[in-house]
Scaffold this motif. Sequence first.
Motif: not given
Length: 84
Positions: A22-24, A30-37, A63-68
Amino acid sequence: MPGESPPAERQELPSPPPVGTLMVDAQERVGEFRGEWCGRWSFRPVAGGREWDAAPEDMRPATPEQRLRAQIARANARSRGECL
């Protein structure tokens, strides 16, 4: 040649995180990393929605708060039948 400055060093881009991290982004999405292109990183919203891509230098780990919050948003969306 005299008077010329040395070439600017290339700034090292961050290496891609593991898929699913999970990245911001700069807009606080907030999004889940899927890959690079082609030097861009792809992300999927945690609770569903349209995927997006971003420059690696604009991303940071959640951050932990953002992930939660993202995990709760996903659970709520699933309970409403909005995502799988």
